[in-house]
Write an enzyme that holds these catalytic residues in place. Structure first.
Site, PDB file in Angstrom:
ATOM      1  N   ASP A 153       6.717 -22.989 -16.047  1.00 24.24           N
ATOM      2  CA  ASP A 153       5.500 -23.187 -16.832  1.00 24.24           C
ATOM      3  C   ASP A 153       5.865 -23.512 -18.276  1.00 24.24           C
ATOM      4  O   ASP A 153       6.382 -22.669 -19.005  1.00 24.24           O
ATOM      5  CB  ASP A 153       4.645 -21.917 -16.771  1.00 24.24           C
ATOM      6  CG  ASP A 153       3.271 -22.115 -17.403  1.00 24.24           C
ATOM      7  OD1 ASP A 153       3.052 -23.176 -18.021  1.00 24.24           O
ATOM      8  OD2 ASP A 153       2.431 -21.218 -17.278  1.00 24.24           O
ATOM      9  N   ASP A 351       1.860 -30.610 -19.914  1.00 26.70           N
ATOM     10  CA  ASP A 351       1.791 -29.282 -19.295  1.00 26.70           C
ATOM     11  C   ASP A 351       2.210 -29.393 -17.836  1.00 26.70           C
ATOM     12  O   ASP A 351       1.721 -30.250 -17.096  1.00 26.70           O
ATOM     13  CB  ASP A 351       0.360 -28.729 -19.399  1.00 26.70           C
ATOM     14  CG  ASP A 351       0.210 -27.369 -18.734  1.00 26.70           C
ATOM     15  OD1 ASP A 351       1.022 -26.473 -19.037  1.00 26.70           O
ATOM     16  OD2 ASP A 351      -0.702 -27.207 -17.908  1.00 26.70           O
TER      17      ASP A 351
END
Length: 470
Positions: A153, A351
């Site tokens: 992440d 992202d």
């Protein structure tokens, strides 16, 4: 092509035919020796069948047991055959799209909350946002090492794992008592000041977090974390002891952001705050991508755009998106829709945890309308959050994101999502949801697939190059 497994399969098939169909006339088991002989033959047959099953499993999933090498980790899609987190029953195409959109909605709410407040990165913040994280890697924790799966992440900093004795955890647990290098982080340690709501029942640092329907209690811990073949002694992470609610993903989290508890911050001497990844396509669940840590073996021929820093959200990877081109036309987007503003948090980020790119409404509508105009199919349908779908074959124009110093032109596989039967095709981007603080443009992982993304933090730049990530 005939391989060893097919050869074994032939041997086992011949063995099964010989012993079950019978090339010799069966006789009555009229002696103890004959009974023992039959029993032994049956045991041998079952053992052969077991070997056959094992060989076929490895034949179907050749990469699942492949060891990570050097400083490079394999990256698996969460629905791949190598993942224990794939759905227990296959979802229809429509169900899988709607599920990913729902998870994206929660993810975007999280990202919007990040840009709206001061920068305090909670360990385990990823648990509320990636209910089914899209891409996972293998890590080894402790001495002797225990293998756990962790979601990668880029918009979170810290690492966390569910630990033995955890109430409410459903995945493989890290047994800290079995590790000779495990130790709790003391209340006086600087790391204890970097988590929210730290508590000290004894001398060890713990913390509690509540998000909507879920809450967790965790101990701040340190142990050796091994990534590929690189051991990292004294790595700080959250060891989860209790969770309630249904937002908690089952696996751990590996934070690749830029904050103080991130992998980059804790391994500056080893990896020099540099990493890259290549994500395999959703359509290639049997393939793995790669997470490459450190400056060694990174691509030389790659175009860069500067990374921008938002002091209020220093972890996020902001870039300067200047324009969007559809085909050969640069679409008319109000400058304010793309502008970077640290005060409001507006701008554009890359992202790894969001699936489909979301643009603020003025930018998305301008791009979508030009896309529709060029497709020239009058009947447009919708599917969930996708408002530009077609039930006839289309020829899609290219879409190019124009960043400062770098253009990224997306091929059709990164623009369109097709139903299994091929009867429906959708533009795989959408406007930011109405119910979130819609100031953030998010370049998501479907648009990143089959590209190498290089995060060069010391030189404050992000590189993108086409690469087949299989």
């Amino acid at each position: 092509m005939r391989d060893n497994h097919s050869h074994k399969h032939t041997q086992y098939s011949t063995y099964i035919n010989r012993h079950t169909l019978g090339h010799t006339k069966p006789s009555k088991p009229n002696s103890t020796s004959q009974l023992k002989s039959r029993a032994m033959a049956m045991r041998t047959l079952l053992f052969s069948l077991a070997l056959l099953c094992i060989s076929l499993v490895h034949c179907l999933n050749p990469k699942c047991e492949t060891s990570d090498q050097g400083s490079t980790l394999q990256v698996f899609h969460v629905y791949s055959p190598c993942s224990p987190f794939r759905p227990s029953k296959p979802l229809s195409w429509e169900e899988s799209i709607l599920q990913m959109q729902t998870e994206d909605q929660t993810r975007l709410q999280f990202l919007s909350s990040l840009v709206a407040r001061r920068s305090v990165v909670p360990i385990a913040s990823g648990r509320q946002i990636i209910q089914s994280p899209t891409y996972i890697v293998r890590a080894k924790i402790g001495t002797p090492p225990q293998t756990l799966l962790m979601a990668m992440d880029t918009s979170n900093d810290a690492a966390w794992v569910p630990c033995t004795g955890c109430v409410g955890c459903s995945s493989t647990l890290f047994a800290s008592a079995r590790s000779t290098t495990y130790k709790p982080v003391g209340c006086g340690a600087p790391q204890c000041k970097q988590v929210p709501n730290p508590t000290c029942g004894g001398s060890a640092c713990s913390f509690n977090l509540t998000y909507g329907s879920s809450s967790i209690a965790a101990d701040l811990s340190q142990d050796t974390v091994t990534l590929a073949t690189d051991p990292i002694p004294g790595y700080t992470f959250g060891c989860i002891q209790k969770t309630t609610g249904n937002s908690m993903p089952p696996q751990g989290l590996l934070g690749l952001g830029r904050g103080s508890l991130s992998l980059l911050s804790q391994t500056q001497n080893l990896y020099q705050s540099t990493f890259s990844y290549c994500l395999p396509s959703f359509k290639s669940l049997n393939f793995s991508g790669s997470l490459r840590l450190g400056p060694v073996a990174q691509p030389k021929r790659i175009k860069y755009t500067p990374l921008l820093r938002n002091p209020r959200r220093s972890s996020l990877y902001y870039v300067n998106l200047q324009a969007i081109r559809v085909g050969r036309t640069i679409v008319n987007i109000p400058p304010s829709a793309l502008a970077f503003n640290p005060t409001t948090g507006s701008g554009t980020i890359f992202d790894s945890g969001t699936v489909f790119t979301r643009l603020v409404a003025p930018a998305y509508i301008a791009m979508r309308d030009e896309f529709r105009r060029r497709v020239k199919v009058p009947t447009v349908t919708s599917l969930g959050g996708f408002d530009t779908c077609y039930n006839v074959p289309i020829v899609a124009p290219t879409i190019t994101f124009i960043f400062a110093g770098m253009n990224v032109t997306l091929p059709p596989d990164n623009i369109l999502i097709h139903s299994t039967a091929g009867s429906t095709t959708c533009l795989a981007m959408a406007a930011a949801p109405d119910n979130v603080n819609s100031v953030l443009n998010v370049i998501a992982n479907m648009q990143q697939q089959n590209h190498r993304l290089l995060f060069d933090v010391p030189n404050s730049r992000l590189g993108v190059a086409r690469e087949l990530c299989t």
